[in-house]
Design an enzyme around this catalytic site. Structure first.
Site, PDB file in Angstrom:
ATOM      1  N   HIS A 107       0.840  -1.204   0.000  1.00  0.00           N
ATOM      2  CA  HIS A 107       0.000   0.000   0.000  1.00  0.00           C
ATOM      3  C   HIS A 107       0.878   1.259   0.000  1.00  0.00           C
ATOM      4  N   TRP A 144       7.598   0.248   3.802  1.00  0.00           N
ATOM      5  CA  TRP A 144       8.004   0.983   2.596  1.00  0.00           C
ATOM      6  C   TRP A 144       9.400   1.548   2.742  1.00  0.00           C
ATOM      7  N   SER A 156      -1.512  26.560  -6.898  1.00  0.00           N
ATOM      8  CA  SER A 156      -1.134  27.929  -7.269  1.00  0.00           C
ATOM      9  C   SER A 156      -1.689  28.334  -8.624  1.00  0.00           C
ATOM     10  N   SER A 214      13.110   5.087 -14.183  1.00  0.00           N
ATOM     11  CA  SER A 214      12.043   5.808 -14.875  1.00  0.00           C
ATOM     12  C   SER A 214      11.970   7.253 -14.420  1.00  0.00           C
ATOM     13  N   SER A 215      12.005   7.468 -13.113  1.00  0.00           N
ATOM     14  CA  SER A 215      11.838   8.828 -12.611  1.00  0.00           C
ATOM     15  C   SER A 215      13.039   9.701 -12.916  1.00  0.00           C
ATOM     16  N   GLU A 274      12.053  13.304  -1.069  1.00  0.00           N
ATOM     17  CA  GLU A 274      10.942  12.619  -1.722  1.00  0.00           C
ATOM     18  C   GLU A 274       9.587  13.159  -1.262  1.00  0.00           C
ATOM     19  N   TYR A 296       8.813  16.040  -0.422  1.00  0.00           N
ATOM     20  CA  TYR A 296       8.535  17.304  -1.122  1.00  0.00           C
ATOM     21  C   TYR A 296       8.333  17.066  -2.609  1.00  0.00           C
ATOM     22  N   ASP A 301       6.585  19.958 -27.711  1.00  0.00           N
ATOM     23  CA  ASP A 301       6.737  18.660 -27.046  1.00  0.00           C
ATOM     24  C   ASP A 301       7.804  18.841 -25.980  1.00  0.00           C
ATOM     25  N   HIS A 309      15.224  13.718  10.956  1.00  0.00           N
ATOM     26  CA  HIS A 309      14.046  13.804  11.819  1.00  0.00           C
ATOM     27  C   HIS A 309      13.201  12.525  11.738  1.00  0.00           C
ATOM     28  N   HIS A 310      13.526  11.656  10.806  1.00  0.00           N
ATOM     29  CA  HIS A 310      12.877  10.350  10.800  1.00  0.00           C
ATOM     30  C   HIS A 310      13.598   9.383  11.725  1.00  0.00           C
ATOM     31  N   HIS A 334      13.341  12.234   2.598  1.00  0.00           N
ATOM     32  CA  HIS A 334      12.729  13.513   2.880  1.00  0.00           C
ATOM     33  C   HIS A 334      12.576  14.387   1.640  1.00  0.00           C
ATOM     34  N   LYS A 361       3.851  30.082   1.548  1.00  0.00           N
ATOM     35  CA  LYS A 361       2.971  29.698   0.442  1.00  0.00           C
ATOM     36  C   LYS A 361       1.507  29.772   0.870  1.00  0.00           C
ATOM     37  N   THR A 379       6.977  26.963   3.765  1.00  0.00           N
ATOM     38  CA  THR A 379       5.668  26.360   3.490  1.00  0.00           C
ATOM     39  C   THR A 379       4.558  27.296   3.944  1.00  0.00           C
ATOM     40  N   ARG A 417       2.171   1.838  14.860  1.00  0.00           N
ATOM     41  CA  ARG A 417       1.778   1.531  13.495  1.00  0.00           C
ATOM     42  C   ARG A 417       2.254   0.131  13.126  1.00  0.00           C
TER      43      ARG A 417
HETATM   44  C1  HEA Z   1      -0.316   9.087  -1.173  1.00  0.00           C
HETATM   45  C2  HEA Z   1      -0.183   8.206  -0.308  1.00  0.00           C
HETATM   46  C3  HEA Z   1      -1.254   7.461   0.425  1.00  0.00           C
HETATM   47  C4  HEA Z   1      -2.630   7.437   0.258  1.00  0.00           C
HETATM   48  C5  HEA Z   1      -3.459   8.187  -0.738  1.00  0.00           C
HETATM   49  C6  HEA Z   1      -3.134   6.555   1.255  1.00  0.00           C
HETATM   50  C7  HEA Z   1      -4.491   6.246   1.397  1.00  0.00           C
HETATM   51  C8  HEA Z   1      -5.005   5.505   2.451  1.00  0.00           C
HETATM   52  N1  HEA Z   1      -4.281   4.902   3.455  1.00  0.00           N
HETATM   53 FE1  HEA Z   1      -2.272   4.833   3.609  1.00  0.00          FE
HETATM   54  N2  HEA Z   1      -0.258   4.767   3.764  1.00  0.00           N
HETATM   55  C9  HEA Z   1       0.651   5.415   2.968  1.00  0.00           C
HETATM   56  C10 HEA Z   1       0.346   6.295   1.942  1.00  0.00           C
HETATM   57  C11 HEA Z   1      -0.941   6.566   1.503  1.00  0.00           C
HETATM   58  N3  HEA Z   1      -2.097   6.036   1.993  1.00  0.00           N
HETATM   59  C12 HEA Z   1       1.994   5.090   3.358  1.00  0.00           C
HETATM   60  C13 HEA Z   1       3.268   5.610   2.743  1.00  0.00           C
HETATM   61  C14 HEA Z   1       1.890   4.202   4.430  1.00  0.00           C
HETATM   62  C15 HEA Z   1       3.024   3.564   5.237  1.00  0.00           C
HETATM   63  C16 HEA Z   1       3.280   2.158   4.820  1.00  0.00           C
HETATM   64  C17 HEA Z   1       4.301   1.546   5.702  1.00  0.00           C
HETATM   65  O1  HEA Z   1       4.178   1.643   6.934  1.00  0.00           O
HETATM   66  O2  HEA Z   1       5.251   0.952   5.162  1.00  0.00           O
HETATM   67  C18 HEA Z   1       0.459   4.043   4.669  1.00  0.00           C
HETATM   68  C19 HEA Z   1      -0.060   3.269   5.705  1.00  0.00           C
HETATM   69  C20 HEA Z   1      -1.401   3.210   6.020  1.00  0.00           C
HETATM   70  C21 HEA Z   1      -1.915   2.637   7.222  1.00  0.00           C
HETATM   71  C22 HEA Z   1      -1.081   2.100   8.365  1.00  0.00           C
HETATM   72  C23 HEA Z   1      -0.845   0.655   8.239  1.00  0.00           C
HETATM   73  C24 HEA Z   1      -0.037   0.194   9.393  1.00  0.00           C
HETATM   74  O3  HEA Z   1       0.835   0.924   9.869  1.00  0.00           O
HETATM   75  O4  HEA Z   1      -0.290  -0.939   9.851  1.00  0.00           O
HETATM   76  C25 HEA Z   1      -3.282   2.743   7.163  1.00  0.00           C
HETATM   77  C26 HEA Z   1      -4.195   2.275   8.208  1.00  0.00           C
HETATM   78  O5  HEA Z   1      -5.308   2.586   8.248  1.00  0.00           O
HETATM   79  C27 HEA Z   1      -3.590   3.385   5.909  1.00  0.00           C
HETATM   80  C28 HEA Z   1      -4.878   3.654   5.466  1.00  0.00           C
HETATM   81  C29 HEA Z   1      -5.167   4.334   4.297  1.00  0.00           C
HETATM   82  C30 HEA Z   1      -6.522   4.556   3.830  1.00  0.00           C
HETATM   83  C31 HEA Z   1      -7.766   4.070   4.494  1.00  0.00           C
HETATM   84  C32 HEA Z   1      -6.402   5.267   2.663  1.00  0.00           C
HETATM   85  C33 HEA Z   1      -7.561   5.720   1.826  1.00  0.00           C
HETATM   86  O6  HEA Z   1      -7.497   7.084   1.662  1.00  0.00           O
HETATM   87  C34 HEA Z   1      -7.659   4.998   0.550  1.00  0.00           C
HETATM   88  C35 HEA Z   1      -8.817   5.479  -0.235  1.00  0.00           C
HETATM   89  C36 HEA Z   1      -9.492   4.367  -0.940  1.00  0.00           C
HETATM   90  C37 HEA Z   1      -9.488   4.221  -2.243  1.00  0.00           C
HETATM   91  C38 HEA Z   1      -8.817   5.137  -3.123  1.00  0.00           C
HETATM   92  C39 HEA Z   1     -10.144   3.033  -2.836  1.00  0.00           C
HETATM   93  C40 HEA Z   1     -11.185   3.369  -3.856  1.00  0.00           C
HETATM   94  C41 HEA Z   1     -11.542   2.189  -4.566  1.00  0.00           C
HETATM   95  C42 HEA Z   1     -12.559   1.376  -4.257  1.00  0.00           C
HETATM   96  C43 HEA Z   1     -13.506   1.587  -3.166  1.00  0.00           C
HETATM   97  C44 HEA Z   1     -12.739   0.152  -4.965  1.00  0.00           C
HETATM   98  C45 HEA Z   1     -13.056   0.352  -6.353  1.00  0.00           C
HETATM   99  C46 HEA Z   1     -12.324  -0.692  -7.026  1.00  0.00           C
HETATM  100  C47 HEA Z   1     -12.417  -0.916  -8.329  1.00  0.00           C
HETATM  101  C48 HEA Z   1     -13.313  -0.177  -9.221  1.00  0.00           C
HETATM  102  C49 HEA Z   1     -11.557  -1.965  -8.908  1.00  0.00           C
HETATM  103  N4  HEA Z   1      -2.445   3.662   5.240  1.00  0.00           N
HETATM  104  C1  HEA Z   2       3.769  15.178   1.272  1.00  0.00           C
HETATM  105  C2  HEA Z   2       4.551  14.707   2.122  1.00  0.00           C
HETATM  106  C3  HEA Z   2       5.033  15.349   3.389  1.00  0.00           C
HETATM  107  C4  HEA Z   2       5.172  16.667   3.724  1.00  0.00           C
HETATM  108  C5  HEA Z   2       4.894  17.888   2.897  1.00  0.00           C
HETATM  109  C6  HEA Z   2       5.686  16.680   5.070  1.00  0.00           C
HETATM  110  C7  HEA Z   2       5.954  17.848   5.765  1.00  0.00           C
HETATM  111  C8  HEA Z   2       6.552  17.889   7.020  1.00  0.00           C
HETATM  112  N1  HEA Z   2       6.892  16.798   7.788  1.00  0.00           N
HETATM  113 FE1  HEA Z   2       6.477  14.865   7.367  1.00  0.00          FE
HETATM  114  N2  HEA Z   2       6.361  12.933   6.814  1.00  0.00           N
HETATM  115  C9  HEA Z   2       5.867  12.449   5.635  1.00  0.00           C
HETATM  116  C10 HEA Z   2       5.422  13.188   4.568  1.00  0.00           C
HETATM  117  C11 HEA Z   2       5.444  14.579   4.540  1.00  0.00           C
HETATM  118  N3  HEA Z   2       5.821  15.406   5.525  1.00  0.00           N
HETATM  119  C12 HEA Z   2       5.841  11.014   5.643  1.00  0.00           C
HETATM  120  C13 HEA Z   2       5.374  10.116   4.502  1.00  0.00           C
HETATM  121  C14 HEA Z   2       6.356  10.632   6.881  1.00  0.00           C
HETATM  122  C15 HEA Z   2       6.479   9.236   7.470  1.00  0.00           C
HETATM  123  C16 HEA Z   2       7.376   8.335   6.812  1.00  0.00           C
HETATM  124  C17 HEA Z   2       7.267   7.032   7.495  1.00  0.00           C
HETATM  125  O1  HEA Z   2       7.754   6.930   8.634  1.00  0.00           O
HETATM  126  O2  HEA Z   2       6.653   6.105   6.905  1.00  0.00           O
HETATM  127  C18 HEA Z   2       6.684  11.862   7.578  1.00  0.00           C
HETATM  128  C19 HEA Z   2       7.255  11.877   8.832  1.00  0.00           C
HETATM  129  C20 HEA Z   2       7.700  13.028   9.450  1.00  0.00           C
HETATM  130  C21 HEA Z   2       8.538  13.024  10.604  1.00  0.00           C
HETATM  131  C22 HEA Z   2       9.124  11.805  11.297  1.00  0.00           C
HETATM  132  C23 HEA Z   2       8.289  11.380  12.429  1.00  0.00           C
HETATM  133  C24 HEA Z   2       8.728  10.064  12.957  1.00  0.00           C
HETATM  134  O3  HEA Z   2       8.701   9.072  12.206  1.00  0.00           O
HETATM  135  O4  HEA Z   2       9.073  10.017  14.129  1.00  0.00           O
HETATM  136  C25 HEA Z   2       8.757  14.335  10.934  1.00  0.00           C
HETATM  137  C26 HEA Z   2       9.591  14.787  12.081  1.00  0.00           C
HETATM  138  O5  HEA Z   2       9.957  15.852  12.230  1.00  0.00           O
HETATM  139  C27 HEA Z   2       8.048  15.139   9.953  1.00  0.00           C
HETATM  140  C28 HEA Z   2       8.017  16.525   9.929  1.00  0.00           C
HETATM  141  C29 HEA Z   2       7.473  17.280   8.907  1.00  0.00           C
HETATM  142  C30 HEA Z   2       7.498  18.742   8.879  1.00  0.00           C
HETATM  143  C31 HEA Z   2       8.026  19.648   9.951  1.00  0.00           C
HETATM  144  C32 HEA Z   2       6.933  19.106   7.691  1.00  0.00           C
HETATM  145  C33 HEA Z   2       6.769  20.529   7.192  1.00  0.00           C
HETATM  146  O6  HEA Z   2       7.250  20.647   5.885  1.00  0.00           O
HETATM  147  C34 HEA Z   2       5.340  21.012   7.292  1.00  0.00           C
HETATM  148  C35 HEA Z   2       5.252  22.491   7.093  1.00  0.00           C
HETATM  149  C36 HEA Z   2       3.828  22.998   6.999  1.00  0.00           C
HETATM  150  C37 HEA Z   2       3.155  23.666   7.969  1.00  0.00           C
HETATM  151  C38 HEA Z   2       3.747  23.926   9.289  1.00  0.00           C
HETATM  152  C39 HEA Z   2       1.734  24.105   7.784  1.00  0.00           C
HETATM  153  C40 HEA Z   2       1.534  25.438   7.137  1.00  0.00           C
HETATM  154  C41 HEA Z   2       2.253  26.551   7.778  1.00  0.00           C
HETATM  155  C42 HEA Z   2       1.648  27.618   8.369  1.00  0.00           C
HETATM  156  C43 HEA Z   2       0.182  27.764   8.382  1.00  0.00           C
HETATM  157  C44 HEA Z   2       2.522  28.660   8.949  1.00  0.00           C
HETATM  158  C45 HEA Z   2       2.435  28.796  10.405  1.00  0.00           C
HETATM  159  C46 HEA Z   2       2.989  27.617  11.095  1.00  0.00           C
HETATM  160  C47 HEA Z   2       3.736  27.632  12.202  1.00  0.00           C
HETATM  161  C48 HEA Z   2       4.186  28.853  12.885  1.00  0.00           C
HETATM  162  C49 HEA Z   2       4.119  26.335  12.837  1.00  0.00           C
HETATM  163  N4  HEA Z   2       7.407  14.317   9.065  1.00  0.00           N
HETATM  164 CU   LIG Z   3      10.843  13.973   6.511  1.00  0.00          CU
END
Ligand code: HEA
Ligand code: HEA
Ligand SMILES: [Cu+2]
Ligand code: CUA
Lengths: 670, 200, 349
Positions: A84, A148, A274, A175-176, A261, A263, A113, A308-309, A259, A337, A334, A456
């Site tokens: 997933h 993942w 935007s 690819s990417s 990634e 962004y 193109d 920070h991870h 990280h 923006k 951020t 988790r």
């Molecule tokens: C963009 C990224 C993204 C998106 C969109 C989602 C979407 C969702 N995610 Fe996920 N998720 C991750 C990225 C994302 N996730 C990542 C990176 C992890 C960490 C994995 C890891 O720990 O290694 C994670 C882990 C994660 C967990 C934690 C698992 C665990 O730690 O044990 C859970 C638990 O509830 C969860 C739930 C969901 C749900 C309910 C949605 C929903 O929003 C999904 C919405 C549902 C649909 C889009 C389905 C629609 C389709 C149908 C209803 C069927 C139709 C079918 C046909 C027509 C064939 N996700």
């Molecule tokens: C789209 C992807 C995305 C984005 C944009 C971000 C944005 C940020 N992330 Fe997140 N992050 C993930 C995807 C993302 N993250 C994922 C996938 C993981 C888990 C991976 C895994 O373990 O599986 C993760 C995990 C993760 C961790 C690790 C936690 C842990 O595993 O223990 C941390 C720790 O610092 C963190 C921090 C942040 C911060 C500070 C930002 C900042 O960039 C956010 C900045 C934005 C705002 C703050 C809001 C808007 C701002 C304002 C309105 C201004 C005013 C605000 C203040 C004065 C505070 N993220």
């Molecule tokens: Cu990060």
């Protein structure tokens, strides 16, 4: 291409495959090098993967709906959540963004193109084969189940099937990388005359930033994966403490990629937002240079926060403090923006069309995810939060609430451009609200669950820990999201038959892609536009009065009344844009129109798939080619070979080489 | 490979005046920098580790490797000459220097294969310990890059023989040259880091 | 953001009612928002204000957005908006304001990072914990105690836990785990071949539950642990008892345990018990069973230590806990065998 058309006959003789000529049907898609068709391929493929990844999420939620769930086994659960995560990140958000890069980037900068059309096809096919390769693991002894981010040494235990993960991600990385090089060069080199860097739409800028992030971040992951694969397959010791290796190195590699990634995953959506806000607020983007520069700043700062991870790894208080600081301050650009977007809306004449709703959903939800991100940066707090559902909540708020909402905004916004027809506003609005509610029901409670102690990646939890209620709520929410997605699918299918014909500029928009027909011809523009300003297309339609009010440019093809109150194409349900603005004189504001170009010269078949036929304006488009797909096919074969048999390795390498040879010796157009 | 040179318009100038292919190659090489950067970091991180078994530092033959490094450096020179030749339109010389470059590269690879064989013979394999793993992976990756370069050189040679490398296509030689010089420079770094700076 | 609180933050919850239904009183033994010791409280005291700051930012920004959307929504007859392109002063303002706010947060955060990492002075109890797939090996070096999954600590005293990860039987290389007892402290990873440290301390007697927090494979979900905090006197009694050798097994039980196709002693240690050849029970693949009967739960604190559960475990452990290294004894141990073993094991107080 003058040199190419006078290619020696020897070349023609020695060519292995005849030039593909199909203009419709499956072969035309396999051989296409048209950035728009490749964009559609990317979009459709990644949406299918979205359904698959969503289905996996549904299984996760079913399993966790009640304590001690028995819907799937532990082994299946671990494979499902790993797949997933991988699917959503590498097979959905990245390629769906790439779909928009592909389709929109050349249009928005006034190009015909991308810089390397065949390379573009190659990156699509590599993506598709990489995704299929990853999924084939289900049939070959089990999907990867190491999570993942594949932490070593767990990922090196054979039971986790992480060899498929390593090779699959290497393929997808190729690819990417290739795509990123292509987009970066396209932005640098293919802009229409007058399209200086600071006249580029923000979406183009974000594409540009993301391309560089990809170019520099992916090789780090690739090396980590190679070392992982070598450890698993050839007995090296990179992450094996017995041989002197250090598992924490994997974590550094992964997050040094990981990280940037995240962004990579969100900047495209920010670019889309935007673009959309100014159109529906009927005001220019507030502080365009600042929005662009903050995007660039995020790109740079994203390199300095990876640990920070790893706050709970035990890197020591000095390292943890340093990364806490850098992580907190990445919130600043951020925030800039966000505030600029709000200022864009301020004083606008806001029309709540579906694209805008999704863009607003992005802002609202992303703020929540960003703020929880900042609480992770408070290191001691993260000692509690790390690896709990609180993190799961954070990243779904930024990834789903952010990227996916943003991408849906893009889908609704550009659908008419791509298909020529509108999506239903009514269904779109229901889709939005259902998704918003479902989303918050699903992921909101996860904040509570995490803080209240739910780790988790657990396939079951015990009763008595207090996790039951919110998990059930979350599962219900997930099914609402699922329903909303089905609604979208209905809307999409419906649009092909019943959708209103869109016309070139249904939203009364600002950027160049709306200056051509919907869908655009293979060569995009009859005349390559000459650009005089930011939002050039808008300025062809409207001028600004002394007081900053809009005045329509009489001959400019504006929708008449600048308020757009009536008869405006912006009112999508009611009227179809009367604006035949492909006729807007793209040679530029106010100057005398050029005579229409002479038709008929060098007129090939002119059919769509035979792209170099162009519109018959003497425009040579690159010809379709088999070779990108052939070369791409070599990669998965080679990878299967590494796992199963050296004959396949040779087979794959040969396929790749044949593809590349054919490609190199074939002229790009003839 | 990626030489869709401004395919979409009749020789229209690019926004920067630079050719797409060249920019693309530079971007690709930027990516390669991080690829080797990660490999070299791995090696640097592990080089001081206390491990059992032979380490590269114990089995190096630095004079031998210096010679093969010199061979590779010389190939950059012949590569420059090849490019100059095609730009002059001197196809004979072009073929001579292309072949010379490829042969020098092959000599280098042969040397590396021999070196690896000797190491394995002495009892240091990729499985021995993490330093050996890092060493073989790093130098092996570099070797693979050189091999890729040789294939490209030979392809150019073949195309030239076939009359398919006219002066207008000089850029193809230039691109391969860029790649070749990059691989060369990387070797200088590897040679310094792995062989010259004393480790454990 | 607004859905993140717990009971005492419940006031701002939209889902207040539903929330209360589930949050009444205790029933949340792993709640990090309910700290029960000085280290956990330090974290909570930091998180609390940060949480409220985040709520404030949330309300402000989202509120502003809602106001804008209402105020500037399209109505027929609206004038054309003024085309504003930006405003330097505003933009500098909203760059600086968050920066200052975050600098403030940082000033409070960094000292706590160092405090939590500082080696404690004074009267410190030391415990070594080694993570295995999927159970915790617990040793008290000074007291010479070896046990599993259940730590006993005296109330009020600081405890420094030294953590590492150990080999995990047939699965091969040691993997990373994370030690986490939310009400006593944050979590800390256990790395193979490295040691890390964590400080815990409990104010009041009680049982504090925890769980492995780093994904460690198939049964990661079944890797719980508990910390039992006791008065100094009770702790002393516990130490005393744990130091004793085990009760000797009856001859029939010993025979079963050492049978060639069973071989409990190959994996488990029981202090003071020897097989018929005279070699002691010193297996180290599974938990030390010397005082197994005194533990509340078993198998990574996953199953209550009842006769039924234990019998099922001895019958077929892998079906209860996927992936465990303890083999299934289906067809090897008869019901009587199992009953005898259960009686003996539970008598190991
Ligand atoms: C963009 C990224 C993204 C998106 C969109 C989602 C979407 C969702 N995610 Fe996920 N998720 C991750 C990225 C994302 N996730 C990542 C990176 C992890 C960490 C994995 C890891 O720990 O290694 C994670 C882990 C994660 C967990 C934690 C698992 C665990 O730690 O044990 C859970 C638990 O509830 C969860 C739930 C969901 C749900 C309910 C949605 C929903 O929003 C999904 C919405 C549902 C649909 C889009 C389905 C629609 C389709 C149908 C209803 C069927 C139709 C079918 C046909 C027509 C064939 N996700
Ligand atoms: C789209 C992807 C995305 C984005 C944009 C971000 C944005 C940020 N992330 Fe997140 N992050 C993930 C995807 C993302 N993250 C994922 C996938 C993981 C888990 C991976 C895994 O373990 O599986 C993760 C995990 C993760 C961790 C690790 C936690 C842990 O595993 O223990 C941390 C720790 O610092 C963190 C921090 C942040 C911060 C500070 C930002 C900042 O960039 C956010 C900045 C934005 C705002 C703050 C809001 C808007 C701002 C304002 C309105 C201004 C005013 C605000 C203040 C004065 C505070 N993220
Ligand atoms: Cu990060
Ligand atoms: Cu041990 Cu998870």
């Amino acid at each position: 291409m003058a040199t190419v058309t006078t290619e020696p006959r020897a070349l023609l003789r020695s060519r292995i495959l005849r030039r593909p000529t199909a203009t419709t049907g499956i072969w035309s898609w396999v051989t296409t090098v048209d950035h728009k068709r490749i964009g559609i391929l990317y979009g459709v493929t990644s949406f299918v993967f979205f359904l698959v990844g969503g289905l996996e999420a549904m299984l996760i939620r079913l399993q966790l709906a009640r304590p001690n769930g028995t819907v799937v086994t532990a082994e299946a659960y671990n494979q499902i959540f790993t797949m997933h995560g991988l699917t959503m990140i590498f097979l959905v958000v990245m390629p769906l963004s790439a779909a928009f890069f592909n389709y929109m980037l050349p249009l928005m900068i006034g190009a015909r193109d991308v810089a390397f059309p065949r390379l573009n096809a190659f990156s699509y096919w590599v993506f598709l084969f990489g995704g299929l390769f990853l999924y084939s693991s289900f049939l070959l002894g089990g999907a990867p189940s190491g999570g993942w981010f594949g932490y070593a040494p767990l990922s090196e235990q054979p039971a986790q099937h992480m060899h498929m993960y390593a090779l699959g991600l290497i393929i997808l990385g190729i690819s990417s990388t290739v795509a990123a090089v292509n987009f970066a060069v396209t932005v640098i080199n293919m802009r229409a005359p007058g399209m200086s860097l600071f006249r580029m739409p923000v979406f183009v800028w974000m594409t540009f930033v993301v391309s560089f992030l990809l170019i520099f971040a992916l090789p780090v992951l690739t090396i980590g994966l190679v070392e992982l694969f070598f450890d698993v397959t050839y007995g090296t010791h990179f992450f094996d403490v017995a041989g002197g290796g250090d598992p924490v190195l994997w974590q550094h590699f992964f997050w040094l990629f990981g990280h940037p990634e995240v962004y990579i995953l969100v900047l495209p959506a920010m670019g889309i937002v935007s673009e959309i806000l100014p159109v529906f607020a009927r005001k220019p983007l507030f502080g365009y240079p600042v929005v662009v520069l903050s995007g660039i700043a995020i790109g740079f700062m994203g390199w300095g926060v990876w640990a920070h991870h790893m706050f709970v790894v035990g890197l020591g208080p000095v390292a943890n403090s340093a990364f806490a600081l850098s992580t907190m301050f990445i919130a600043v650009p951020t925030g800039v923006k966000i505030f600029n977007w709000l200022a864009t809306l301020w004083g606008g004449d806001i029309r709540f069309r579906t694209p805008l709703l999704f863009a607003l959903g992005f802002i609202a939800m992303f703020i929540i995810g960003g703020l929880s991100g900042v609480t992770h940066a408070v290191v001691p707090a993260d000692y509690q939060q790390s690896d709990t559902y609180y993190i799961v909540a954070h990243f779904h708020y930024v990834l789903f609430g952010g990227s996916i909402f943003g991408l849906f905004a893009g889908i609704y916004y550009w659908w008419p451009k791509i298909t020529g027809r509108m999506l239903s506003e009514a269904i779109g609005k229901v889709h939005f609200w259902l998704m918003l509610v479902g989303f918050n029901l699903t992921f909101g409670p996860m904040h509570i669950l995490g803080l209240e102690g739910m780790p988790r990646r657990i396939y079951r939890y015990q009763p008595g820990l207090g996790f039951d209620f919110w998990n059930m709520v979350s599962t219900v929410g997930a099914f609402l999201i699922g329903t909303s997605v089905l609604l979208f699918l209905y809307n999409a299918v419906r649009s092909f038959r019943h959708g209103q014909v869109a016309g070139p500029d249904p939203w009364d928009a600002r950027t160049l892609e709306w200056a051509t027909t919907s869908p655009p011809p293979p060569h995009n523009f009859e005349e390559v536009p000459v650009v005089h300003a930011l939002d050039d297309f808008w300025h062809r339609k409207y001028a600004e009065g002394v007081d900053g009010r809009l005045v329509p440019v009489v001959a400019g093809g504006a929708n008449g009344d600048p308020t757009g109150n009536e008869g405006s194409g912006a009112d999508a349900e009611a009227a179809v844009a009367p604006n035949e603005s492909a006729g807007v004189d793209l040679r530029g504001g106010g100057e005398a129109a050029l005579p229409p170009t002479v038709q008929g010269e060098d007129h090939d078949s002119g059919a769509y798939g035979d792209a170099h036929g162009g519109g018959g304006h003497g425009i040579h488009m690159p010809s379709p080619s088999y070779y990108p797909a052939i070369a791409a096919l070599g990669l998965p074969i080679l990878c299967y070979g590494l796992l199963y048999s050296s004959i396949l390795v040779i087979d794959g390498a040969l396929t790749l080489l044949v593809g590349l040879f054919g490609w190199a010796t074939e002229p790009s157009a003839e | 490979m990626a030489a869709d040179i401004r395919a979409v318009e009749h020789g229209a100038p690019t926004s920067t005046g630079l050719s797409n292919s060249k920019l693309g190659m530079w971007a690709f090489l930027g990516s390669e920098c991080l690829l080797f950067g990660a490999l070299i970091s791995t090696f640097l991180l592990y080089r001081g580790k206390d491990v059992t078994g032979l380490t590269p530092q114990k089995v190096y033959d630095i004079p031998y490797t210096s010679v093969s490094s010199f061979v590779l450096l010389m190939s950059s020179l012949t590569m420059v000459l090849a490019l100059a030749a095609i730009q002059r339109g001197d196809h004979g010389k072009l073929r001579v220097w292309l072949m010379a470059t490829a042969l020098l590269g092959m000599t280098f690879i042969a040397g590396q294969v021999y070196e690896f064989t000797v190491f394995v013979h002495e009892g240091m394999t990729i499985k021995t310990n993490v330093i050996a793993s890092s060493f073989f992976t790093l130098t092996g990756f570099h070797g693979a890059h050189v091999t890729g370069g040789i294939i490209m050189l030979l392809s150019l040679f073949g195309m030239s023989l076939d009359g398919r490398l006219p002066v207008e296509k000089a850029e193809a030689v230039e691109l391969v040259g860029l790649y070749w010089h990059f691989v060369d420079i990387v070797w200088i770094v590897i040679f310094t880091v792995v062989y010259l700076i004393p480790g454990r | 953001m607004r859905r993140r609180g717990k009971a005492r933050r419940g006031a701002i919850l939209l889902a207040g009612l539903a929330f209360l239904a589930s949050a009444c009183g205790s029933g949340k033994p792993q709640n990090s928002l309910d700290p029960a010791g000085s280290y956990a409280r330090k974290i909570d005291a930091l998180f609390d204000p940060v949480f409220w700051i985040a709520v404030a930012v949330f309300v402000l920004v989202e509120g502003l957005m809602v106001v804008i959307l209402v105020k500037f929504r399209h109505r027929p007859g609206n004038p054309v908006p003024r085309q504003v392109h930006g405003n330097k002063r505003l933009e500098i303002g909203w760059t600086l304001a968050p920066s200052l706010l975050l600098a403030g947060v940082a000033v409070f955060t960094i000292p706590v990072i160092f405090q939590l990492a500082a080696a404690p002075s004074g009267d410190v109890l030391r415990i070594n914990v080694t993570g295995h797939q999927w159970w915790w090996e617990v040793r008290y070096p000074a007291q010479k105690i070896i046990t599993a999954n259940e730590l006993h600590i005296p109330v009020g005293r600081k405890v420094r836990i030294t953590l590492t990860s150990g080999d995990s039987g047939s699965a091969g290389r040691a993997v990373i785990h994370s030690f986490w007892v939310p009400r006593l402290a944050g979590k800390q990873d256990l790395e193979p071949a490295h040691t890390t440290h964590l400080l815990i301390q409990a104010d009041a007697p009680g049982t504090y539950l925890g769980q492995c927090a780093e994904y460690c494979g198939l049964s990661h979900a079944n890797m719980h642990l508990r910390v039992v905090a006791e008065t100094a006197a009770n702790f002393q009694t516990w130490v005393q008892r744990e130091g004793q050798p085990a009760r000797q097994p009856p001859a029939d039980v010993l025979a079963i345990m050492t049978r060639a196709d069973i071989g409990c002693n190959g994996c488990h240690a029981i202090k003071g018990v020897k097989d018929p050849t005279g070699s002691p029970f010193i297996g180290a693949v599974g938990p030390d069973l010397t005082h197994f009967g005194s533990r509340a739960r078993f198998a990574g604190d996953t199953f209550d230590n009842t006769r039924q559960n234990l019998a099922a475990w001895l019958h077929d452990a892998p079906s209860l806990k996927p992936g465990v290294d303890m083999p299934s004894f289906v067809g090897k141990l008869s019901k009587q065998d199992i009953d005898a073993l259960v009686a003996y094991l539970q008598g190991l107080k």
